[in-house]
Design a protein around this motif. Sequence first.
Motif, PDB file in Angstrom:
ATOM      1  N   ALA A  78      38.259  37.363  36.115  1.00  0.00           N
ATOM      2  CA  ALA A  78      38.818  38.737  36.087  1.00  0.00           C
ATOM      3  C   ALA A  78      39.086  39.335  37.432  1.00  0.00           C
ATOM      4  O   ALA A  78      40.125  39.879  37.645  1.00  0.00           O
ATOM      5  CB  ALA A  78      37.851  39.519  35.149  1.00  0.00           C
ATOM      6  N   LEU A  79      38.167  38.951  38.274  1.00  0.00           N
ATOM      7  CA  LEU A  79      38.281  39.603  39.625  1.00  0.00           C
ATOM      8  C   LEU A  79      39.399  38.711  40.554  1.00  0.00           C
ATOM      9  O   LEU A  79      40.132  39.309  41.158  1.00  0.00           O
ATOM     10  CB  LEU A  79      36.988  39.371  40.270  1.00  0.00           C
ATOM     11  CG  LEU A  79      35.838  40.265  40.145  1.00  0.00           C
ATOM     12  CD1 LEU A  79      34.644  39.941  40.820  1.00  0.00           C
ATOM     13  CD2 LEU A  79      36.206  41.730  40.121  1.00  0.00           C
ATOM     14  N   GLN A  80      39.534  37.553  40.161  1.00  0.00           N
ATOM     15  CA  GLN A  80      40.613  36.746  40.533  1.00  0.00           C
ATOM     16  C   GLN A  80      41.998  37.337  40.028  1.00  0.00           C
ATOM     17  O   GLN A  80      42.948  37.282  40.725  1.00  0.00           O
ATOM     18  CB  GLN A  80      40.337  35.228  40.305  1.00  0.00           C
ATOM     19  CG  GLN A  80      39.379  34.574  41.319  1.00  0.00           C
ATOM     20  CD  GLN A  80      39.111  33.047  41.092  1.00  0.00           C
ATOM     21  OE1 GLN A  80      39.335  32.782  39.940  1.00  0.00           O
ATOM     22  NE2 GLN A  80      38.563  32.391  41.970  1.00  0.00           N
ATOM     23  N   GLY A  81      41.971  37.559  38.913  1.00  0.00           N
ATOM     24  CA  GLY A  81      43.010  38.040  38.045  1.00  0.00           C
ATOM     25  C   GLY A  81      43.599  39.384  38.677  1.00  0.00           C
ATOM     26  O   GLY A  81      44.607  39.863  38.579  1.00  0.00           O
ATOM     27  N   ILE A  82      42.902  40.282  39.294  1.00  0.00           N
ATOM     28  CA  ILE A  82      43.475  41.583  39.916  1.00  0.00           C
ATOM     29  C   ILE A  82      43.667  41.291  41.500  1.00  0.00           C
ATOM     30  O   ILE A  82      43.867  42.272  42.059  1.00  0.00           O
ATOM     31  CB  ILE A  82      42.338  42.710  39.795  1.00  0.00           C
ATOM     32  CG1 ILE A  82      40.856  42.440  40.077  1.00  0.00           C
ATOM     33  CG2 ILE A  82      42.202  43.001  38.115  1.00  0.00           C
ATOM     34  CD1 ILE A  82      40.067  43.549  40.316  1.00  0.00           C
ATOM     35  N   GLY A  83      43.651  39.855  41.730  1.00  0.00           N
ATOM     36  CA  GLY A  83      44.124  39.571  43.138  1.00  0.00           C
ATOM     37  C   GLY A  83      42.813  39.525  44.147  1.00  0.00           C
ATOM     38  O   GLY A  83      43.467  39.540  45.248  1.00  0.00           O
ATOM     39  N   LEU A  84      41.795  39.639  43.796  1.00  0.00           N
ATOM     40  CA  LEU A  84      40.554  39.403  44.711  1.00  0.00           C
ATOM     41  C   LEU A  84      40.817  38.031  45.228  1.00  0.00           C
ATOM     42  O   LEU A  84      40.718  37.014  44.622  1.00  0.00           O
ATOM     43  CB  LEU A  84      39.354  39.809  44.507  1.00  0.00           C
ATOM     44  CG  LEU A  84      38.974  41.293  44.147  1.00  0.00           C
ATOM     45  CD1 LEU A  84      37.800  41.413  43.869  1.00  0.00           C
ATOM     46  CD2 LEU A  84      39.286  42.036  45.203  1.00  0.00           C
ATOM     47  N   SER A  85      40.617  37.773  46.587  1.00  0.00           N
ATOM     48  CA  SER A  85      40.426  36.459  47.565  1.00  0.00           C
ATOM     49  C   SER A  85      39.267  35.869  47.413  1.00  0.00           C
ATOM     50  O   SER A  85      38.364  36.548  46.893  1.00  0.00           O
ATOM     51  CB  SER A  85      41.219  36.702  48.687  1.00  0.00           C
ATOM     52  OG  SER A  85      40.287  37.084  49.602  1.00  0.00           O
ATOM     53  N   ASP A  86      39.102  34.607  47.515  1.00  0.00           N
ATOM     54  CA  ASP A  86      37.829  34.087  47.721  1.00  0.00           C
ATOM     55  C   ASP A  86      37.096  34.564  48.652  1.00  0.00           C
ATOM     56  O   ASP A  86      35.625  34.602  48.454  1.00  0.00           O
ATOM     57  CB  ASP A  86      38.000  32.325  48.064  1.00  0.00           C
ATOM     58  CG  ASP A  86      38.419  31.588  46.674  1.00  0.00           C
ATOM     59  OD1 ASP A  86      38.553  32.123  45.731  1.00  0.00           O
ATOM     60  OD2 ASP A  86      39.053  30.528  46.857  1.00  0.00           O
ATOM     61  N   ASP A  87      37.598  34.892  49.947  1.00  0.00           N
ATOM     62  CA  ASP A  87      36.692  35.630  51.054  1.00  0.00           C
ATOM     63  C   ASP A  87      36.225  36.833  50.562  1.00  0.00           C
ATOM     64  O   ASP A  87      35.301  37.349  50.799  1.00  0.00           O
ATOM     65  CB  ASP A  87      37.801  35.936  52.232  1.00  0.00           C
ATOM     66  CG  ASP A  87      37.894  34.325  52.956  1.00  0.00           C
ATOM     67  OD1 ASP A  87      37.271  33.393  52.749  1.00  0.00           O
ATOM     68  OD2 ASP A  87      38.819  34.432  53.592  1.00  0.00           O
ATOM     69  N   GLU A  88      37.180  37.619  49.677  1.00  0.00           N
ATOM     70  CA  GLU A  88      36.579  38.752  49.129  1.00  0.00           C
ATOM     71  C   GLU A  88      35.446  38.751  48.249  1.00  0.00           C
ATOM     72  O   GLU A  88      34.523  39.559  48.040  1.00  0.00           O
ATOM     73  CB  GLU A  88      37.733  39.774  48.661  1.00  0.00           C
ATOM     74  CG  GLU A  88      38.592  40.312  49.465  1.00  0.00           C
ATOM     75  CD  GLU A  88      39.968  40.842  49.063  1.00  0.00           C
ATOM     76  OE1 GLU A  88      40.605  41.661  49.527  1.00  0.00           O
ATOM     77  OE2 GLU A  88      40.645  40.034  47.925  1.00  0.00           O
ATOM     78  N   LEU A  89      35.689  37.735  47.254  1.00  0.00           N
ATOM     79  CA  LEU A  89      34.509  37.569  46.310  1.00  0.00           C
ATOM     80  C   LEU A  89      33.114  37.257  47.048  1.00  0.00           C
ATOM     81  O   LEU A  89      32.136  37.689  46.692  1.00  0.00           O
ATOM     82  CB  LEU A  89      34.896  36.275  45.280  1.00  0.00           C
ATOM     83  CG  LEU A  89      36.178  36.676  44.546  1.00  0.00           C
ATOM     84  CD1 LEU A  89      36.458  35.577  43.663  1.00  0.00           C
ATOM     85  CD2 LEU A  89      35.603  37.816  43.418  1.00  0.00           C
ATOM     86  N   THR A  90      33.516  36.250  48.165  1.00  0.00           N
ATOM     87  CA  THR A  90      32.089  35.935  49.078  1.00  0.00           C
ATOM     88  C   THR A  90      31.448  37.136  49.505  1.00  0.00           C
ATOM     89  O   THR A  90      30.357  37.301  49.734  1.00  0.00           O
ATOM     90  CB  THR A  90      32.673  34.994  49.826  1.00  0.00           C
ATOM     91  OG1 THR A  90      33.025  33.706  49.228  1.00  0.00           O
ATOM     92  CG2 THR A  90      31.243  34.509  50.864  1.00  0.00           C
ATOM     93  N   SER A  91      32.366  38.086  49.892  1.00  0.00           N
ATOM     94  CA  SER A  91      31.677  39.320  50.414  1.00  0.00           C
ATOM     95  C   SER A  91      30.888  40.140  49.394  1.00  0.00           C
ATOM     96  O   SER A  91      29.962  40.696  49.857  1.00  0.00           O
ATOM     97  CB  SER A  91      32.818  40.153  51.346  1.00  0.00           C
ATOM     98  OG  SER A  91      33.406  39.501  52.412  1.00  0.00           O
ATOM     99  N   ILE A  92      31.497  40.181  48.272  1.00  0.00           N
ATOM    100  CA  ILE A  92      30.856  41.008  47.171  1.00  0.00           C
ATOM    101  C   ILE A  92      29.638  40.123  46.795  1.00  0.00           C
ATOM    102  O   ILE A  92      28.442  40.771  46.702  1.00  0.00           O
ATOM    103  CB  ILE A  92      31.855  41.089  46.006  1.00  0.00           C
ATOM    104  CG1 ILE A  92      32.949  41.775  46.087  1.00  0.00           C
ATOM    105  CG2 ILE A  92      30.984  41.360  44.767  1.00  0.00           C
ATOM    106  CD1 ILE A  92      34.110  41.751  45.232  1.00  0.00           C
ATOM    107  N   TRP A  93      29.625  38.800  46.729  1.00  0.00           N
ATOM    108  CA  TRP A  93      28.360  38.213  46.522  1.00  0.00           C
ATOM    109  C   TRP A  93      27.298  38.379  47.642  1.00  0.00           C
ATOM    110  O   TRP A  93      26.101  38.739  47.309  1.00  0.00           O
ATOM    111  CB  TRP A  93      28.724  36.736  46.419  1.00  0.00           C
ATOM    112  CG  TRP A  93      29.627  36.378  45.271  1.00  0.00           C
ATOM    113  CD1 TRP A  93      30.624  35.293  45.411  1.00  0.00           C
ATOM    114  CD2 TRP A  93      30.274  36.874  44.213  1.00  0.00           C
ATOM    115  NE1 TRP A  93      31.446  35.018  44.330  1.00  0.00           N
ATOM    116  CE2 TRP A  93      31.239  36.301  43.467  1.00  0.00           C
ATOM    117  CE3 TRP A  93      29.939  38.222  43.484  1.00  0.00           C
ATOM    118  CZ2 TRP A  93      32.072  36.489  42.448  1.00  0.00           C
ATOM    119  CZ3 TRP A  93      30.828  38.542  42.323  1.00  0.00           C
ATOM    120  CH2 TRP A  93      31.630  37.751  41.896  1.00  0.00           C
ATOM    121  N   ALA A  94      27.699  38.208  48.669  1.00  0.00           N
ATOM    122  CA  ALA A  94      26.841  38.729  49.799  1.00  0.00           C
ATOM    123  C   ALA A  94      26.358  40.024  49.655  1.00  0.00           C
ATOM    124  O   ALA A  94      24.982  40.200  50.127  1.00  0.00           O
ATOM    125  CB  ALA A  94      27.498  38.393  51.334  1.00  0.00           C
TER     126      ALA A  94
END
Length: 169
Positions: A78-94
């Motif tokens: 879902a987050l990738q579907g709204i255009g979040l990049s892998d780097d942005e996802l990693t920042s969220i997980w961090a």
Amino acid sequence: MVGTSISQYLLEKSRVVFQARGERSYHVFYELLAGLSMEQKEQMYLQEAETYFYLNQGRACNLLGKQDDQDFTALVQALQGIGLSDDELTSIWAMLAAVLQLGNICFTSCEKGSFELAAIPSDTEIQIVANLLHVSADLLRSAITHRVTVTSYDRIFTPLSVEGAIDAR
């Protein structure tokens, strides 16, 4: 065609820091721990849900019928579907990992004159959180053990009690 709807929610701090018996904190924490690869968990210093004070108070880390790993996969999609990049996802997980680690910071009381002030006896969690958030460990320690009052001329740092530090954490 794919569509989406985004809603805003007011998240309660109290739900992150305390759960009654049988309750969980926000599902994303459990999903994160179940869904990240071992390598990602190691990079973010993550362990099992039961090891985190912010997750284990309700004694409901695992729910019958709840597939946290599958829900995490759906969240990522879902987050990738709204255009979040892998780097942005990693920042969220961090950031989520940092919240979990913050809950494991313990405070002790040290006397300074007639005052009881909060101290952090171990640097381990502080260093982990600082690394995850890319901030100075010393500044982080100061931020959760001191109240800062900003005046037009200066910043005044007032040491917190253990209870005050727990609230600031």
